[in-house]
Design a protein around this motif. Structure first.
Motif, PDB file in Angstrom:
ATOM      1  N   LEU A   1       6.426   4.381  17.084  1.00  0.00           N
ATOM      2  CA  LEU A   1       5.282   4.091  16.226  1.00  0.00           C
ATOM      3  C   LEU A   1       5.765   3.838  14.804  1.00  0.00           C
ATOM      4  O   LEU A   1       6.497   4.649  14.231  1.00  0.00           O
ATOM      5  CB  LEU A   1       4.273   5.238  16.260  1.00  0.00           C
ATOM      6  CG  LEU A   1       2.945   4.988  15.532  1.00  0.00           C
ATOM      7  CD1 LEU A   1       1.775   5.605  16.310  1.00  0.00           C
ATOM      8  CD2 LEU A   1       2.969   5.545  14.106  1.00  0.00           C
ATOM      9  N   GLU A   2       5.352   2.698  14.258  1.00  0.00           N
ATOM     10  CA  GLU A   2       5.625   2.360  12.865  1.00  0.00           C
ATOM     11  C   GLU A   2       4.310   2.321  12.101  1.00  0.00           C
ATOM     12  O   GLU A   2       3.252   2.040  12.679  1.00  0.00           O
ATOM     13  CB  GLU A   2       6.286   0.990  12.758  1.00  0.00           C
ATOM     14  CG  GLU A   2       7.574   0.804  13.535  1.00  0.00           C
ATOM     15  CD  GLU A   2       7.983  -0.650  13.559  1.00  0.00           C
ATOM     16  OE1 GLU A   2       8.625  -1.099  12.584  1.00  0.00           O
ATOM     17  OE2 GLU A   2       7.650  -1.347  14.541  1.00  0.00           O
ATOM     18  N   ILE A   3       4.373   2.581  10.810  1.00  0.00           N
ATOM     19  CA  ILE A   3       3.229   2.416   9.921  1.00  0.00           C
ATOM     20  C   ILE A   3       3.661   1.417   8.859  1.00  0.00           C
ATOM     21  O   ILE A   3       4.604   1.663   8.104  1.00  0.00           O
ATOM     22  CB  ILE A   3       2.799   3.749   9.291  1.00  0.00           C
ATOM     23  CG1 ILE A   3       2.487   4.776  10.394  1.00  0.00           C
ATOM     24  CG2 ILE A   3       1.577   3.557   8.394  1.00  0.00           C
ATOM     25  CD1 ILE A   3       2.168   6.168   9.871  1.00  0.00           C
ATOM     26  N   VAL A   4       2.965   0.256   8.825  1.00  0.00           N
ATOM     27  CA  VAL A   4       3.397  -0.842   7.963  1.00  0.00           C
ATOM     28  C   VAL A   4       2.315  -1.201   6.957  1.00  0.00           C
ATOM     29  O   VAL A   4       1.131  -0.895   7.137  1.00  0.00           O
ATOM     30  CB  VAL A   4       3.778  -2.090   8.794  1.00  0.00           C
ATOM     31  CG1 VAL A   4       4.814  -1.741   9.855  1.00  0.00           C
ATOM     32  CG2 VAL A   4       2.553  -2.728   9.438  1.00  0.00           C
ATOM     33  N   LYS A   5       2.735  -1.876   5.899  1.00  0.00           N
ATOM     34  CA  LYS A   5       1.787  -2.340   4.890  1.00  0.00           C
ATOM     35  C   LYS A   5       0.892  -3.405   5.512  1.00  0.00           C
ATOM     36  O   LYS A   5       1.388  -4.353   6.129  1.00  0.00           O
ATOM     37  CB  LYS A   5       2.531  -2.916   3.692  1.00  0.00           C
ATOM     38  CG  LYS A   5       3.425  -1.924   2.969  1.00  0.00           C
ATOM     39  CD  LYS A   5       4.237  -2.602   1.879  1.00  0.00           C
ATOM     40  CE  LYS A   5       5.204  -1.623   1.229  1.00  0.00           C
ATOM     41  NZ  LYS A   5       6.076  -2.287   0.221  1.00  0.00           N
ATOM     42  N   PRO A   6      -0.443  -3.283   5.385  1.00  0.00           N
ATOM     43  CA  PRO A   6      -1.341  -4.291   5.970  1.00  0.00           C
ATOM     44  C   PRO A   6      -0.989  -5.692   5.484  1.00  0.00           C
ATOM     45  O   PRO A   6      -0.721  -5.917   4.307  1.00  0.00           O
ATOM     46  CB  PRO A   6      -2.723  -3.859   5.467  1.00  0.00           C
ATOM     47  CG  PRO A   6      -2.601  -2.382   5.273  1.00  0.00           C
ATOM     48  CD  PRO A   6      -1.198  -2.180   4.758  1.00  0.00           C
ATOM     49  N   GLY A   7      -0.946  -6.620   6.418  1.00  0.00           N
ATOM     50  CA  GLY A   7      -0.597  -7.986   6.094  1.00  0.00           C
ATOM     51  C   GLY A   7       0.889  -8.267   6.165  1.00  0.00           C
ATOM     52  O   GLY A   7       1.312  -9.403   5.959  1.00  0.00           O
ATOM     53  N   THR A   8       1.690  -7.235   6.464  1.00  0.00           N
ATOM     54  CA  THR A   8       3.141  -7.401   6.556  1.00  0.00           C
ATOM     55  C   THR A   8       3.635  -6.607   7.756  1.00  0.00           C
ATOM     56  O   THR A   8       2.889  -5.886   8.402  1.00  0.00           O
ATOM     57  CB  THR A   8       3.865  -6.871   5.304  1.00  0.00           C
ATOM     58  OG1 THR A   8       3.966  -5.443   5.369  1.00  0.00           O
ATOM     59  CG2 THR A   8       3.141  -7.259   4.023  1.00  0.00           C
ATOM     60  N   GLY A   9       4.945  -6.711   8.005  1.00  0.00           N
ATOM     61  CA  GLY A   9       5.573  -5.847   9.000  1.00  0.00           C
ATOM     62  C   GLY A   9       6.472  -4.830   8.351  1.00  0.00           C
ATOM     63  O   GLY A   9       7.296  -4.213   9.019  1.00  0.00           O
ATOM     64  N   ASP A  10       6.320  -4.644   7.038  1.00  0.00           N
ATOM     65  CA  ASP A  10       7.221  -3.778   6.280  1.00  0.00           C
ATOM     66  C   ASP A  10       6.744  -2.329   6.303  1.00  0.00           C
ATOM     67  O   ASP A  10       5.556  -2.059   6.084  1.00  0.00           O
ATOM     68  CB  ASP A  10       7.311  -4.246   4.825  1.00  0.00           C
ATOM     69  CG  ASP A  10       7.760  -5.695   4.715  1.00  0.00           C
ATOM     70  OD1 ASP A  10       8.537  -6.133   5.587  1.00  0.00           O
ATOM     71  OD2 ASP A  10       7.330  -6.391   3.772  1.00  0.00           O
ATOM     72  N   PRO A  11       7.642  -1.373   6.515  1.00  0.00           N
ATOM     73  CA  PRO A  11       7.239   0.036   6.538  1.00  0.00           C
ATOM     74  C   PRO A  11       6.640   0.477   5.204  1.00  0.00           C
ATOM     75  O   PRO A  11       7.065   0.034   4.131  1.00  0.00           O
ATOM     76  CB  PRO A  11       8.554   0.775   6.807  1.00  0.00           C
ATOM     77  CG  PRO A  11       9.461  -0.250   7.420  1.00  0.00           C
ATOM     78  CD  PRO A  11       9.080  -1.556   6.795  1.00  0.00           C
TER      79      PRO A  11
END
Length: 407
Positions: free
Chosen positions: A253-263
């Motif tokens: 499970l990752e949590i990313v910035k909305p609109g990106t795939g960045d953590p």
């Protein structure tokens, strides 16, 4: 009575990460046997994806994109290598999105969630999730049977007949939405029917606010929450610690910035992205459109996996301004063009009967020149004009929102 479903729940997190990422390359190879994944992951070497940083380099697959993909290439959008007949059951969810159920034991990974909620082998469980076409009923049915429980396949509604089953079989457990649990308890009280055998519950599929939690608890039912989807099954679940939800095993499970795939930074709110290590039906970086945040430290219950706060809203905040769509990805693009900025939030309002945009931006170096630069970028990216408001670092809420439509 053991406190944990198995020893995997209490292993060191470093050992869990090593196991997950040792298995991931083979899962990626299995995924790339399906044409849609082969195209999306073209140029990536599965053997090189052995860390979170490497995984973050793979493209996101947004759940919101699946209905169009499934329609264009039925039934699974090209994301499943096996033929439909190789699965045990075949479902559909609104969209439509088509979901297969594997033939392995506990295909939706829900047994440990039920165990954490107090269910044990030989318990009788009243399952009120729907069994019609959508997978909800079978997710909890298969999970309970994998744990060794007997299941009453009740589905929702028809409370009178459910009372007869409850009084005859005396189930100790309930699975279903929290709303229907309240309906069932209210109807039983009004009809003077005995449903007192139900002592514990695993609820999902709807909000379970503290007021309803307290009411259900006062009526003798110890209810726990689980977070899941029709695609992935059970993703995270409450334990007796009642401090967030523990992420299920065999998932990354990752949590990313909305609109990106960045953590996101530690403890920041972001979008949930899940990679499942099921070689028969893998999901690679499936972005669910749901927001959450990680909790620091370990759960007092002894489980060592990542904890999340639970569901905190929707990440897909796309809105229409003056007839044009504005998307979280565009706000993220503005941030990339000005990397020294902190959080950004686009606030959409109505002024003199027309749409208006204000981009609120965290910065420690406010100036008129910076404001003008960001305003120009806003117009270039969205093709719409708007006001830019510079605020101090930490001024914007940590709630995962990048677009707030206040009209």
């Amino acid at each position: 009575m053991t406190a944990h479903y198995d020893a995997r729940e209490t292993r060191e997190q470093a050992a869990r990460e090593a196991d997950l990422f040792a298995r991931l390359p083979e899962v990626l190879r299995a995924a790339m046997a399906a044409p849609a994944y082969a195209e999306r992951l073209k140029g990536f070497d599965p053997a090189a994806v052995t860390s979170r940083a490497a995984l973050a380099g793979l493209p996101l697959l947004r759940k919101s994109e699946l209905p169009a993909m499934h329609k264009a290439s039925a039934p699974f959008g090209g994301f499943v290598a096996g033929a439909p007949g190789s699965f045990a059951r075949l479902f559909t969810s609104p969209g439509p999105i088509f979901e297969p159920e594997g033939r392995q034991a506990d295909p939706w990974r829900g047994a440990r969630a039920l165990f954490a909620a107090g269910f044990r082998p030989d318990d009788i469980v009243l399952n009120t999730f729907s069994y019609h076409l959508t997978p909800g009923g079978f997710i909890f049915d298969a999970s309970a049977r994998a744990l060794g429980c007997a299941v009453i396949p009740a589905g929702p509604g028809n409370t009178e007949q459910q009372f007869e089953l409850i009084e005859a079989y005396r189930p100790v457990g309930y699975s279903g939405t929290p709303d229907f649990l309240k309906i069932l308890l209210d109807a039983a009280a009004a009809a003077n029917r005995d449903v007192s055998s139900i002592k514990r519950a695993l609820v999902s599929g709807a909000a379970f606010p503290p007021s309803l939690q307290a009411e259900i608890k006062a009526r003798g039912v110890d209810a726990y929450q689980a977070f899941g989807t029709a695609d992935l099954g059970l993703i995270a679940f409450e334990t007796e610690a009642r401090q967030g939800m523990v992420v299920n095993e065999d998932l990354i499970l990752e949590i990313v910035k909305p609109g990106t795939g960045d953590p996101v930074a530690d403890s920041d709110v972001g979008e949930i992205v899940v990679t499942s290590l099921d070689p028969h039906h893998p999901w690679i970086r499936l972005a669910l459109g749901d927001l959450t945040a990680a909790l620091p430290g370990r759960s007092p219950c002894g489980r060592t996996n990542l904890r999340i706060k639970g569901w905190m809203g929707r990440a897909d905040q796309t809105t229409k301004v003056k007839g044009m769509f504005v998307r979280p990805e565009q706000i993220a693009d503005i941030g990339r063009r000005h990397p020294a900025l902190g959080r950004l939030r686009l606030v959409v309002t109505r002024e003199r009967e027309t749409d208006a945009m204000t981009l609120r931006v965290e910065t420690a170096a406010a100036s008129d020149a910076l404001r003008d630069e960001i305003a120009a970028t806003l117009r270039a990216v969205t093709k719409l004009g708007g006001t830019v408001e510079l605020v101090g670092p930490g001024s914007l809420p940590n709630d995962g929102k990048v677009i707030a439509d206040e009209r």
